[in-house]
Design an enzyme around this catalytic site. Structure first.
Site, PDB file in Angstrom:
ATOM      1  N   LYS A   1       8.199 -17.293 -10.834  1.00 13.46           N
ATOM      2  CA  LYS A   1       7.308 -16.282 -11.464  1.00 13.46           C
ATOM      3  C   LYS A   1       6.431 -16.527 -12.013  1.00 13.46           C
ATOM      4  CE  LYS A   1       8.008 -11.983 -14.475  1.00 13.46           C
ATOM      5  NZ  LYS A   1       8.355 -11.987 -15.196  1.00 13.46           N
TER       6      LYS A   1
ATOM      7  N   PHE B   1      -4.221   3.537  14.954  1.00 20.95           N
ATOM      8  CA  PHE B   1      -3.970   4.859  14.225  1.00 20.95           C
ATOM      9  C   PHE B   1      -5.139   4.162  13.672  1.00 20.95           C
ATOM     10  CE2 PHE B   1      -0.933   7.894  13.536  1.00 20.95           C
ATOM     11  CZ  PHE B   1       0.036   7.946  14.725  1.00 20.95           C
TER      12      PHE B   1
ATOM     13  N   ASP C   1      -4.189  -9.951  13.327  1.00 22.92           N
ATOM     14  CA  ASP C   1      -4.315  -7.956  13.742  1.00 22.92           C
ATOM     15  C   ASP C   1      -3.442  -8.264  14.327  1.00 22.92           C
ATOM     16  OD1 ASP C   1      -5.394  -5.876  14.700  1.00 22.92           O
ATOM     17  OD2 ASP C   1      -7.172  -5.453  14.197  1.00 22.92           O
TER      18      ASP C   1
ATOM     19  N   ASN D   1       0.741  -1.206  -0.269  1.00 25.10           N
ATOM     20  CA  ASN D   1      -0.749  -0.074   0.029  1.00 25.10           C
ATOM     21  C   ASN D   1       1.290   1.687   0.089  1.00 25.10           C
ATOM     22  OD1 ASN D   1       0.774   0.534   2.624  1.00 25.10           O
ATOM     23  ND2 ASN D   1      -0.429  -1.850   3.259  1.00 25.10           N
TER      24      ASN D   1
HETATM   25  N1  CTP Z   1      -3.197  -3.252  12.296  1.00 25.55           N
HETATM   26  C1  CTP Z   1      -2.865  -4.088  13.177  1.00 25.55           C
HETATM   27  N2  CTP Z   1      -2.943  -5.513  12.041  1.00 25.55           N
HETATM   28  C2  CTP Z   1      -3.668  -5.560  11.613  1.00 25.55           C
HETATM   29  C3  CTP Z   1      -4.355  -4.688  10.664  1.00 25.55           C
HETATM   30  C4  CTP Z   1      -4.109  -3.500  11.475  1.00 25.55           C
HETATM   31  O1  CTP Z   1      -2.354  -4.122  14.098  1.00 25.55           O
HETATM   32  N3  CTP Z   1      -3.376  -6.645  10.441  1.00 25.55           N
HETATM   33  C5  CTP Z   1      -2.634  -1.800  12.787  1.00 25.55           C
HETATM   34  C6  CTP Z   1      -2.782  -0.596  12.500  1.00 25.55           C
HETATM   35  O2  CTP Z   1      -1.366  -0.107  12.732  1.00 25.55           O
HETATM   36  C7  CTP Z   1      -3.818   0.790  12.769  1.00 25.55           C
HETATM   37  C8  CTP Z   1      -4.607   0.015  13.074  1.00 25.55           C
HETATM   38  O3  CTP Z   1      -4.749  -1.157  13.211  1.00 25.55           O
HETATM   39  O4  CTP Z   1      -3.334   0.449  13.987  1.00 25.55           O
HETATM   40  C9  CTP Z   1      -5.452   0.085  11.731  1.00 25.55           C
HETATM   41  O5  CTP Z   1      -6.735  -0.500  12.270  1.00 25.55           O
HETATM   42  P1  CTP Z   1      -7.481  -1.650  10.994  1.00 25.55           P
HETATM   43  O6  CTP Z   1      -9.043  -1.657  11.646  1.00 25.55           O
HETATM   44  O7  CTP Z   1      -6.853  -2.668  10.703  1.00 25.55           O
HETATM   45  O8  CTP Z   1      -7.554  -0.405   9.765  1.00 25.55           O
HETATM   46  P2  CTP Z   1      -8.211  -0.375   8.023  1.00 25.55           P
HETATM   47  O9  CTP Z   1      -7.455  -1.821   7.823  1.00 25.55           O
HETATM   48  O10 CTP Z   1      -8.266   0.449   7.857  1.00 25.55           O
HETATM   49  O11 CTP Z   1      -9.712  -1.355   8.634  1.00 25.55           O
HETATM   50  P3  CTP Z   1     -11.280  -1.482   7.849  1.00 25.55           P
HETATM   51  O12 CTP Z   1     -10.740  -1.345   6.647  1.00 25.55           O
HETATM   52  O13 CTP Z   1     -12.083  -1.824   8.590  1.00 25.55           O
HETATM   53  O14 CTP Z   1     -11.129   0.640   7.893  1.00 25.55           O
END
Ligand code: CTP
Length: 400
Positions: free
Chosen positions: A290, A324, A307, A211
């Protein structure tokens, strides 16, 4: 603007590069913040900007000659070295950096730095080729080892017509960084673990899912934590950034690598700050070879990643946990939902839509949300914002 540098003695050293014209503004920025500024110039700096300009701005005579008997009779280089509470060399040319590294003392600026025990900051300013040269890289590594604060450089258009890293930070950014160096050690003795950057989820050996996270905010948070006295571990996905001074970096690639590295640090962690933009999904079966484009359609099966933030928040021992949230809309509502669903202590929400997007930007704004309150941290540079965030975290952590 608050007088955050009131009464601080700052010695501004100017070496001979084109960015020296910005040092006049820098001098004003420091004075605006309350600092008492004295200026020392190298002889070549006087070819880019006159001592008279700096004298008028700082309100003090400007020295540039080591052998000026009259000046030495006033505040000589040893007196200046003792007077300074912080020395900022801006611009610091490749040549000035080399001289500082070697401890040379044959111009007034280098002799004063050598004689002083004040913290030293340098703001490199040079052509990108000079900045990338191994000679400069080695010099910068030596400065890091000696705990010299290397501020910048920035990346962008250069006076020589090239584009790349090597530009001096803007005067306002430099003044902000100096302010942060005088900040209180609110996290002395506290272990802080920060995740930063994107993750890379391999599809095959040459392709992957990632990303747009630059890692700048996470690195700024790690730097602010370290400057606040914390023992800071930065667990970083792939970025082009250099590790902030005083911080220990662990490089990882995928979300699962990051999760493992985080878990390994959790035993004695006091505060965990998840700034990384972790990929939510990864390919189920990354290919060893590949992938060839021999069919019209290609289906990629993805599976949820762990997560990291939620598992730290539900783990034992549990640090003070900060997440965040990057949102394109309904910032506060979605962020508050995450605070509850992940059971964390504090969430820092930032907008990632439109012109205020934090992506790849040097600025950001944050909405800090915990169970009891909502606090807006208005738009500012990422280092300044990170510093404010660390102060807010320290306050809440201290009153748990
Ligand atoms: N985060 C994490 N591990 C993951 C995903 C996210 O530690 N696998 C942490 C990020 O570092 C950030 C927060 O979770 O602090 C973001 O939350 P998240 O719900 O994952 O954000 P998005 O992916 O943007 O969520 P959504 O798609 O539900 O909006």
């Amino acid at each position: 603007m608050a007088n955050t540098l009131t009464g601080k003695h700052i010695l501004l050293g100017i070496s001979g590069g084109i960015a020296a014209y910005k040092s006049a503004v820098l001098c004003r920025e420091l004075i605006k913040r309350g600092a008492d500024v004295r200026v020392v110039m190298t002889p070549s700096a006087t070819r880019f900007i006159t001592p008279l300009t700096l004298q008028a701005l700082s309100g003090h005579p400007v020295q540039h000659d080591l052998f000026d008997a009259e000046a030495e009779h006033g505040m000589g280089h040893i007196d200046l070295a003792r007077w300074a509470e912080l020395i900022l060399v801006a611009p610091a040319t490749a040549q000035a950096i080399t001289r500082l590294v070697h401890g040379q003392a044959d111009d007034l600026l280098c002799a004063t730095v050598l004689a002083s025990s004040a913290p030293l900051c340098v703001a490199p300013a040079m052509n990108r080729g000079m900045w990338d040269n191994p000679a400069t890289r080695d010099n910068i590594a030596v400065l890091h080892e000696r705990q010299v604060h290397v501020l910048g450089p920035a990346e962008g258009d250069q006076a020589c017509g090239e584009h790349g890293p090597g530009r001096m930070l803007e005067p306002e950014q430099l003044a902000e960084q100096v302010e942060l160096l005088f900040a209180d050690a609110v996290l002395q003795g506290v272990k802080v673990v920060v995740t930063a950057g994107p993750t890379w989820e391999a599809i095959d050996p040459v392709r992957g899912l990632s990303n747009r996270s630059s890692g700048k905010m996470g690195y700024a948070v790690a730097q602010a934590a370290s400057r606040a006295g914390a023992d800071c571990i930065l667990i970083s996905g792939p970025t082009r950034l250099t590790c902030p001074q005083g911080v220990t970096r662990i490089n990882v690639s995928s979300a699962r690598d990051m999760a493992e590295a985080v878990q390994a640090e959790m035993n004695d962690c006091d505060i965990f700050i998840a700034v990384a933009a972790v990929a939510d999904y990864r390919p189920v079966t990354p290919q060893d070879e590949k992938i060839k484009k021999d069919s019209e359609y290609l289906n990629l099966e993805l599976v949820r990643n762990p997560d990291i933030l939620a598992s730290v928040a539900s783990g034992e021992p549990r640090p003070y946990t900060v997440g965040f949230a990057a949102e394109t809309r309904n910032l506060e509502t979605y962020a508050r939902q995450k605070l509850v669903s992940k059971q964390i202590d504090l969430i820092a929400a930032n907008p990632v839509a439109g012109e205020n997007s934090a992506f790849d930007s040097d600025d950001n704004e944050l909405l800090l949300i915990d169970k009891a309150s909502t606090l807006q941290l208005p738009r500012a540079s990422k280092p300044v914002l990170a510093h404010q965030l660390i102060k807010e975290i320290a306050k809440r952590y201290g009153s748990r």
